[in-house]
Design an enzyme around this catalytic site. Structure first.
Site, PDB file in Angstrom:
ATOM      1  N   GLY A 132       0.782  -1.236   0.000  1.00 45.15           N
ATOM      2  CA  GLY A 132       0.000   0.000   0.000  1.00 45.15           C
ATOM      3  C   GLY A 132       0.808   1.277   0.000  1.00 45.15           C
ATOM      4  N   LYS A 151     -15.285  -0.906   4.638  1.00 44.31           N
ATOM      5  CA  LYS A 151     -14.522  -0.920   5.899  1.00 44.31           C
ATOM      6  C   LYS A 151     -15.248  -1.761   6.952  1.00 44.31           C
ATOM      7  CE  LYS A 151     -10.965   1.713   4.780  1.00 44.31           C
ATOM      8  NZ  LYS A 151      -9.744   1.037   4.310  1.00 44.31           N
ATOM      9  N   TYR A 182     -18.389   9.233   2.464  1.00 44.66           N
ATOM     10  CA  TYR A 182     -17.534   8.040   2.550  1.00 44.66           C
ATOM     11  C   TYR A 182     -18.240   6.831   1.910  1.00 44.66           C
ATOM     12  CZ  TYR A 182     -13.531   5.518   4.461  1.00 44.66           C
ATOM     13  OH  TYR A 182     -12.372   4.788   4.602  1.00 44.66           O
TER      14      TYR A 182
HETATM   15  P1  NAD Z   1      -2.621   5.862  -0.197  1.00 41.44           P
HETATM   16  O1  NAD Z   1      -3.274   6.334  -1.433  1.00 41.44           O
HETATM   17  O2  NAD Z   1      -1.237   6.305   0.059  1.00 41.44           O
HETATM   18  O3  NAD Z   1      -2.672   4.270  -0.102  1.00 41.44           O
HETATM   19  C1  NAD Z   1      -3.669   3.483  -0.702  1.00 41.44           C
HETATM   20  C2  NAD Z   1      -2.926   2.379  -1.412  1.00 41.44           C
HETATM   21  O4  NAD Z   1      -3.824   1.409  -1.956  1.00 41.44           O
HETATM   22  C3  NAD Z   1      -2.072   2.908  -2.577  1.00 41.44           C
HETATM   23  O5  NAD Z   1      -0.720   2.552  -2.386  1.00 41.44           O
HETATM   24  C4  NAD Z   1      -2.646   2.184  -3.770  1.00 41.44           C
HETATM   25  O6  NAD Z   1      -1.656   1.887  -4.758  1.00 41.44           O
HETATM   26  C5  NAD Z   1      -3.184   0.915  -3.105  1.00 41.44           C
HETATM   27  N1  NAD Z   1      -4.088   0.183  -3.976  1.00 41.44           N
HETATM   28  C6  NAD Z   1      -5.271   0.596  -4.499  1.00 41.44           C
HETATM   29  N2  NAD Z   1      -5.769  -0.350  -5.319  1.00 41.44           N
HETATM   30  C7  NAD Z   1      -4.886  -1.401  -5.282  1.00 41.44           C
HETATM   31  C8  NAD Z   1      -4.826  -2.658  -5.916  1.00 41.44           C
HETATM   32  N3  NAD Z   1      -5.785  -3.071  -6.752  1.00 41.44           N
HETATM   33  N4  NAD Z   1      -3.768  -3.491  -5.657  1.00 41.44           N
HETATM   34  C9  NAD Z   1      -2.796  -3.097  -4.800  1.00 41.44           C
HETATM   35  N5  NAD Z   1      -2.780  -1.906  -4.164  1.00 41.44           N
HETATM   36  C10 NAD Z   1      -3.815  -1.062  -4.419  1.00 41.44           C
HETATM   37  O7  NAD Z   1      -3.584   6.351   0.995  1.00 41.44           O
HETATM   38  P2  NAD Z   1      -3.672   5.974   2.552  1.00 41.44           P
HETATM   39  O8  NAD Z   1      -4.614   6.971   3.104  1.00 41.44           O
HETATM   40  O9  NAD Z   1      -2.322   5.839   3.154  1.00 41.44           O
HETATM   41  O10 NAD Z   1      -4.441   4.583   2.516  1.00 41.44           O
HETATM   42  C11 NAD Z   1      -3.998   3.404   3.160  1.00 41.44           C
HETATM   43  C12 NAD Z   1      -5.162   2.747   3.888  1.00 41.44           C
HETATM   44  O11 NAD Z   1      -5.524   3.561   4.996  1.00 41.44           O
HETATM   45  C13 NAD Z   1      -6.429   2.577   3.049  1.00 41.44           C
HETATM   46  O12 NAD Z   1      -7.012   1.330   3.371  1.00 41.44           O
HETATM   47  C14 NAD Z   1      -7.307   3.712   3.542  1.00 41.44           C
HETATM   48  O13 NAD Z   1      -8.677   3.447   3.374  1.00 41.44           O
HETATM   49  C15 NAD Z   1      -6.932   3.695   4.998  1.00 41.44           C
HETATM   50  N6  NAD Z   1      -7.293   4.891   5.767  1.00 41.44           N
HETATM   51  C16 NAD Z   1      -7.012   6.140   5.284  1.00 41.44           C
HETATM   52  C17 NAD Z   1      -7.350   7.242   6.032  1.00 41.44           C
HETATM   53  C18 NAD Z   1      -7.038   8.631   5.522  1.00 41.44           C
HETATM   54  O14 NAD Z   1      -7.675   9.587   5.968  1.00 41.44           O
HETATM   55  N7  NAD Z   1      -6.071   8.786   4.639  1.00 41.44           N
HETATM   56  C19 NAD Z   1      -7.958   7.090   7.292  1.00 41.44           C
HETATM   57  C20 NAD Z   1      -8.207   5.814   7.762  1.00 41.44           C
HETATM   58  C21 NAD Z   1      -7.868   4.711   6.995  1.00 41.44           C
END
Ligand code: NAD
Length: 268
Positions: free
Chosen positions: A12, A161, A154
């Site tokens: 990720g 989620k 969302y």
């Molecule tokens: P980010 O965009 O940096 O990371 C999301 C990642 O998912 C990316 O690296 C992307 O390449 C990967 N991804 C998407 N589709 C994919 C696929 N088919 N195969 C492999 N990888 C794939 O953003 P982030 O915010 O760091 O997200 C990481 C996690 O944290 C996610 O699950 C997100 O929902 C969760 N999250 C984010 C927040 C926020 O506010 N940013 C809050 C709580 C949870």
């Protein structure tokens, strides 16, 4: 060195704002060896230099919807490392056109795709990794409060989620006897590539900081510290847990008095 010698697969990382990157870096500082695949070729130019800076391996394309790429990644990890001690699942995707407006308007196609990438991928990654966790292990996913309560815009991601959080409990029950722990960090909102797709995210971030008991938003250090704890033996008795790292937002039931006054324009 809380993670000395542990072999951890981090899924990720998209860029240096990714929560997965903060966690990879912190885990490496605590002595872990890191595997760091990326989702699509366009990300390689951002991910490779980050990986090189911490000596991460297995920097290769791996889209969780592509079984051949997943097979190839795990064959390589098994061949070179032989086992795994931890994985981070930090993956989510949905059509940004459906991350605003009404959840009721979600299309079947995007519902299925969002669920597949954002929830089923944890099940698949866990099954593949568990085979390599011969000495037990720790699996962490990242979730958000929108899986517990409705949050404007969302939408289908919140439903994914919920499925993800439920999967954490079922996977923890399946794998506990093998010494494998499965937990989620429910992170507060933070600006990343993924969150930029959620309608009205910037204003939500501002409001969120005012509403938390700590009166601030969560930082990358907050989330990486919690992940290091969950990867480490310090959390040996913790599994099936949704651990909130949200500056307390999820523990409150009413907006603070300071904002009530502004909202109602009264002295009460
Ligand atoms: P980010 O965009 O940096 O990371 C999301 C990642 O998912 C990316 O690296 C992307 O390449 C990967 N991804 C998407 N589709 C994919 C696929 N088919 N195969 C492999 N990888 C794939 O953003 P982030 O915010 O760091 O997200 C990481 C996690 O944290 C996610 O699950 C997100 O929902 C969760 N999250 C984010 C927040 C926020 O506010 N940013 C809050 C709580 C949870």
């Amino acid at each position: 060195m809380l993670l000395k010698g542990k072999k951890i697969l981090i899924c990720g990382v998209a860029n240096d704002m990714s929560m997965a990157w903060a966690i990879a870096k912190h885990a490496a500082e605590e002595g872990a060896e890191i595997a760091m695949p990326y989702a699509i070729p366009a990300l390689e130019k951002r991910v490779r230099p980050l990986a090189e800076s911490i000596g991460a391996k297995f920097v290769r394309e791996c889209n969780v919807q592509n079984d051949e790429q997943m097979d190839a990644l795990f064959v390589e990890i098994e061949k070179e490392w032989g086992h795994l001690d931890g994985i981070l699942h930090a993956i989510a995707f949905s059509d940004r056109n459906e991350l605003s407006g009404r959840y009721a308007d979600t299309s079947r196609e995007n519902f299925k795709n969002t669920m597949d990438v954002s929830a089923y991928s944890l099940v698949d990654l866990t099954r593949r990794s568990a085979r390599l966790m011969n000495n037990g292990g720790s699996i962490i996913t990242l979730t958000y409060y929108g899986g517990e309560k409705s949050i404007p815009n969302y939408n289908v991601m919140g439903v994914a989620k919920s499925a993800l959080e439920s999967s954490v409990r079922y996977l923890a029950a399946d794998l506990g006897a093998d010494g494998i722990r499965v937990n989620a960090i429910s992170a507060g909102p933070i600006a990343t590539l993924a969150s930029s797709g959620v309608g009205g995210f910037k204003s939500m971030l501002k409001l969120n900081a005012e509403l938390t008991p700590l009166r601030r938003n969560m930082t990358l250090d907050d989330v990486s510290g919690a992940a290091v704890y969950l990867f480490s033996n310090l959390s040996a008795g913790v599994t099936g847990e949704i651990h909130h790292v949200d500056c307390g937002y999820s523990t409150t039931g009413m907006i603070p008095n300071s904002l009530k006054d502004v909202l109602l324009n009264s002295d009460a």
